[in-house]
Design a protein around this motif. Structure first.
Motif, PDB file in Angstrom:
ATOM      1  N   UNK A  45     -83.077-122.924 -30.533  1.00 44.27           N
ATOM      2  CA  UNK A  45     -83.346-121.808 -29.623  1.00 44.27           C
ATOM      3  C   UNK A  45     -84.296-122.241 -28.506  1.00 44.27           C
ATOM      4  N   UNK A  46     -85.359-122.954 -28.862  1.00 43.26           N
ATOM      5  CA  UNK A  46     -86.325-123.385 -27.850  1.00 43.26           C
ATOM      6  C   UNK A  46     -85.674-124.296 -26.811  1.00 43.26           C
ATOM      7  N   UNK A  47     -84.904-125.274 -27.267  1.00 43.43           N
ATOM      8  CA  UNK A  47     -84.224-126.173 -26.334  1.00 43.43           C
ATOM      9  C   UNK A  47     -83.230-125.416 -25.464  1.00 43.43           C
ATOM     10  N   UNK A  53     -83.648-121.815 -18.611  1.00 41.79           N
ATOM     11  CA  UNK A  53     -84.668-121.561 -17.578  1.00 41.79           C
ATOM     12  C   UNK A  53     -84.594-122.609 -16.471  1.00 41.79           C
ATOM     13  N   UNK A  54     -84.413-123.866 -16.863  1.00 42.40           N
ATOM     14  CA  UNK A  54     -84.273-124.928 -15.853  1.00 42.40           C
ATOM     15  C   UNK A  54     -83.037-124.712 -15.004  1.00 42.40           C
ATOM     16  N   UNK A  55     -81.914-124.380 -15.641  1.00 42.15           N
ATOM     17  CA  UNK A  55     -80.661-124.154 -14.931  1.00 42.15           C
ATOM     18  C   UNK A  55     -80.789-122.987 -13.955  1.00 42.15           C
ATOM     19  N   UNK A  56     -81.542-121.959 -14.342  1.00 41.96           N
ATOM     20  CA  UNK A  56     -81.742-120.785 -13.490  1.00 41.96           C
ATOM     21  C   UNK A  56     -82.759-121.041 -12.388  1.00 41.96           C
ATOM     22  N   UNK A  57     -83.327-122.248 -12.352  1.00 42.39           N
ATOM     23  CA  UNK A  57     -84.314-122.581 -11.327  1.00 42.39           C
ATOM     24  C   UNK A  57     -85.683-121.990 -11.596  1.00 42.39           C
ATOM     25  N   UNK A  63     -91.892-120.824 -22.310  1.00 37.64           N
ATOM     26  CA  UNK A  63     -93.165-120.933 -23.008  1.00 37.64           C
ATOM     27  C   UNK A  63     -92.865-121.397 -24.423  1.00 37.64           C
ATOM     28  N   UNK A  64     -93.291-122.608 -24.761  1.00 37.20           N
ATOM     29  CA  UNK A  64     -92.979-123.206 -26.051  1.00 37.20           C
ATOM     30  C   UNK A  64     -93.531-122.396 -27.220  1.00 37.20           C
ATOM     31  N   UNK A  65     -94.751-121.889 -27.082  1.00 35.03           N
ATOM     32  CA  UNK A  65     -95.356-121.124 -28.172  1.00 35.03           C
ATOM     33  C   UNK A  65     -94.639-119.793 -28.369  1.00 35.03           C
ATOM     34  N   UNK A  66     -94.328-119.114 -27.289  1.00 37.19           N
ATOM     35  CA  UNK A  66     -93.626-117.832 -27.392  1.00 37.19           C
ATOM     36  C   UNK A  66     -92.267-118.040 -28.052  1.00 37.19           C
TER      37      UNK A  66
END
Length: 138
Positions: A45-47, A53-57, A63-66
């Motif tokens: 899920x995190x990956x 998020x990267x693809x959406x710019x 947030x890794x912790x969230x």
């Protein structure tokens, strides 16, 4: 990590949704924890969210912790849910949701974390333990 499992889960969740909101995030996480276990679901899920998020710019939105905290919370409730391993249909998710309404409160993490902690660089880039209250299984 292979993107295919995340994409399959997203496809399943979005087959019955207009948009990807908090409920869909919980459903995706529920499916992932049921199929792969909580530890593997954290990575999957995190990956997947980070890639999205990267693809959406908007890589700054990740947030890794969230991400990990939500997977651990959903995983804890899934593992302790009597009917969580019967099948993968939406009806089962609706029943799970009815039994665990706290998971649908977007502010749930504020029971465990201060807002400043979650906004920190450390939390955005790696795992930070809860600083208000421990998770119930720890």
């Amino acid at each position: 990590m292979n993107a295919a499992p995340f994409q399959e889960l997203m496809g399943e969740v979005m087959a019955t949704a207009d948009r990807f909101g908090h409920r869909q995030h919980i459903q995706l996480t529920w499916l992932a924890t049921r199929r792969y276990g909580t530890a593997a679901a954290v990575d999957l899920v995190s990956d997947g969210i980070q890639r999205t998020a990267r693809y959406a710019g908007a890589p700054q939105k990740y947030n890794a912790t969230v991400s990990r905290a939500w997977v651990e919370l959903v995983g804890h409730h899934t593992a302790n849910d009597d009917t969580s391993h019967t099948s993968d249909n939406t009806g089962d998710f609706d029943a799970f949701a009815a039994r665990h309404p706290a998971l649908f409160d977007k502010r749930l993490l504020t029971r465990f974390y201060r807002p400043a902690t979650l906004a920190s660089t450390e939390a955005r880039t790696g795992w930070v333990e809860p600083d208000l209250a421990p998770f119930p299984w720890r």
